[in-house]
Design an enzyme around this catalytic site. Structure first.
Site, mmCIF file in Angstrom:
data_model
loop_
_atom_site.group_PDB
_atom_site.id
_atom_site.type_symbol
_atom_site.label_atom_id
_atom_site.label_comp_id
_atom_site.label_asym_id
_atom_site.label_seq_id
_atom_site.Cartn_x
_atom_site.Cartn_y
_atom_site.Cartn_z
ATOM 1 N N GLY A 11 43.841 52.342 51.218
ATOM 2 C CA GLY A 11 44.379 51.152 51.872
ATOM 3 C C GLY A 11 43.808 50.844 53.244
ATOM 4 O O GLY A 11 44.471 50.211 54.059
ATOM 5 N N SER A 12 42.553 51.243 53.496
ATOM 6 C CA SER A 12 41.997 50.930 54.819
ATOM 7 C C SER A 12 41.760 49.425 54.973
ATOM 8 O O SER A 12 41.879 48.881 56.076
ATOM 9 C CB SER A 12 40.712 51.717 55.084
ATOM 10 N N ASN A 13 41.434 48.747 53.892
ATOM 11 C CA ASN A 13 41.284 47.286 53.987
ATOM 12 C C ASN A 13 42.629 46.612 54.225
ATOM 13 O O ASN A 13 42.708 45.618 54.957
ATOM 14 C CB ASN A 13 40.629 46.734 52.715
ATOM 15 N N ARG A 66 47.886 44.276 28.077
ATOM 16 C CA ARG A 66 47.480 43.734 29.374
ATOM 17 C C ARG A 66 48.253 42.462 29.719
ATOM 18 O O ARG A 66 48.616 42.245 30.870
ATOM 19 C CB ARG A 66 45.973 43.452 29.407
ATOM 20 N N ASN A 108 38.577 39.094 46.265
ATOM 21 C CA ASN A 108 38.327 40.536 46.123
ATOM 22 C C ASN A 108 37.251 40.945 47.120
ATOM 23 O O ASN A 108 36.328 40.180 47.398
ATOM 24 C CB ASN A 108 37.826 40.821 44.701
ATOM 25 N N HIS A 110 34.235 43.658 47.674
ATOM 26 C CA HIS A 110 33.403 44.582 46.893
ATOM 27 C C HIS A 110 32.350 45.192 47.826
ATOM 28 O O HIS A 110 31.730 44.466 48.612
ATOM 29 C CB HIS A 110 32.728 43.826 45.743
ATOM 30 N N ASP A 146 33.398 41.384 39.219
ATOM 31 C CA ASP A 146 32.674 41.186 40.487
ATOM 32 C C ASP A 146 31.688 40.012 40.389
ATOM 33 O O ASP A 146 30.565 40.087 40.870
ATOM 34 C CB ASP A 146 31.944 42.481 40.901
HETATM 35 C C1 GRF Z 1 36.544 49.655 49.244
HETATM 36 O O1 GRF Z 1 35.250 50.134 49.429
HETATM 37 C C2 GRF Z 1 36.546 48.482 48.321
HETATM 38 O O2 GRF Z 1 35.459 47.635 48.512
HETATM 39 C C3 GRF Z 1 36.439 49.170 46.999
HETATM 40 O O3 GRF Z 1 37.320 50.250 47.091
HETATM 41 C C4 GRF Z 1 37.393 50.650 48.452
HETATM 42 C C5 GRF Z 1 38.838 50.586 48.862
HETATM 43 O O4 GRF Z 1 39.057 51.165 50.116
HETATM 44 N N1 GRF Z 1 36.709 48.264 45.910
HETATM 45 P P1 GRF Z 1 40.459 51.054 50.828
HETATM 46 O O5 GRF Z 1 41.529 51.488 49.824
HETATM 47 O O6 GRF Z 1 40.661 49.652 51.284
HETATM 48 O O7 GRF Z 1 40.363 52.027 51.962
#
Ligand code: GRF
Length: 221
Positions: A11-13, A66, A108, A110, A146
């Site tokens: 969850g760093s993003n 799904r 998203n 990527h 993607d």
């Molecule tokens: C990121 O590199 C994202 O692009 C990829 O998975 C990773 C997730 O990182 N799809 P975080 O959970 O946001 O730290």
């Protein structure tokens, strides 16, 4: 614009979005809900700590169904009146049931310069493939993997000393910058999708800095 962030991992993003929100950098985007498919997702704790609603919806509970899984997701989003969805390290593929309810409202991040290196295993493939520039992309989500229209990309050099891990770390810093920017534009109604191209309304008409070329050009005179 109420936003749900979907995460499967650390969850760093998500944290980058929360910090951007706290600094008033997300415009009308209001982070409201974190959705995870795994109880181990660090994002779940981060969401709770920052006072967001959280929903754990394991995909495995729906087996091969799904559509049922996606209808459950839609129900939860409806409960929270969600208008935009950010996939931030979410490892499930969303299909037509979900996406048709949020046309051009799901983005998203990527960790590659799409359309190169879609899917998983990006960083080893980049290092082994000898590319000189890598980076990250934020794009709209469509029914391909993607593949949706690209909103923003950021590039970083690949160093001779790089391992997949060190490259991933450098790329992640780019992700943390471009994802809040993309969400700001989306929530502000600044993104116009025409076929596969995303136009930034009222954006700059010229690049403001030098192009990123790596390794740098040398003075050859
Ligand atoms: C990121 O590199 C994202 O692009 C990829 O998975 C990773 C997730 O990182 N799809 P975080 O959970 O946001 O730290």
């Amino acid at each position: 614009m109420r936003v749900a962030v979907f995460c499967s991992g650390r969850g760093s993003n998500l944290l980058a979005l929360l910090e951007a929100s706290e600094a008033n950098l997300l415009g009308p985007a209001e982070l409201r809900l974190v959705v995870t498919d795994s109880s181990a997702a660090g994002a779940l704790n981060t969401g709770r700590e920052w006072g967001l609603y959280t929903a754990l919806i394991p995909r495995t509970a729906y087996h091969a169904n799904r559509d049922g899984y996606e209808r459950r997701l839609l129900d939860v989003l409806a409960e929270h009146e969600i208008e935009l969805v950010v996939l931030a390290g979410y490892l499930r593929i969303l299909g037509p049931v979900f996406l048709s309810a949020f046309p051009n409202k799901v983005i998203n991040v990527h960790p590659a310069l799409l359309p190169s290196f879609p899917g998983q295993n990006v960083w080893p493939d980049e290092v082994d493939g000898g590319v000189k520039l890598a980076g990250a992309t934020v794009h709209f989500v469509d029914d391909g993997i993607d593949k949706g229209p690209i909103i923003i990309q950021g590039a970083v050099p690949v160093l001779d000393s790089d391992t997949p891990e060190s490259l991933a770390e450098r790329i992640l810093k780019v992700e943390h910058r471009i994802l809040p920017q993309a969400l700001f534009w989306l929530a502000s109604g600044r993104l116009l999708v025409e076929n596969r191209r995303v136009k930034l309304l009222d954006g700059p008409s010229q690049p403001s800095g030098p192009f990123l070329i790596w390794p740098p050009l040398e003075n050859r005179k």
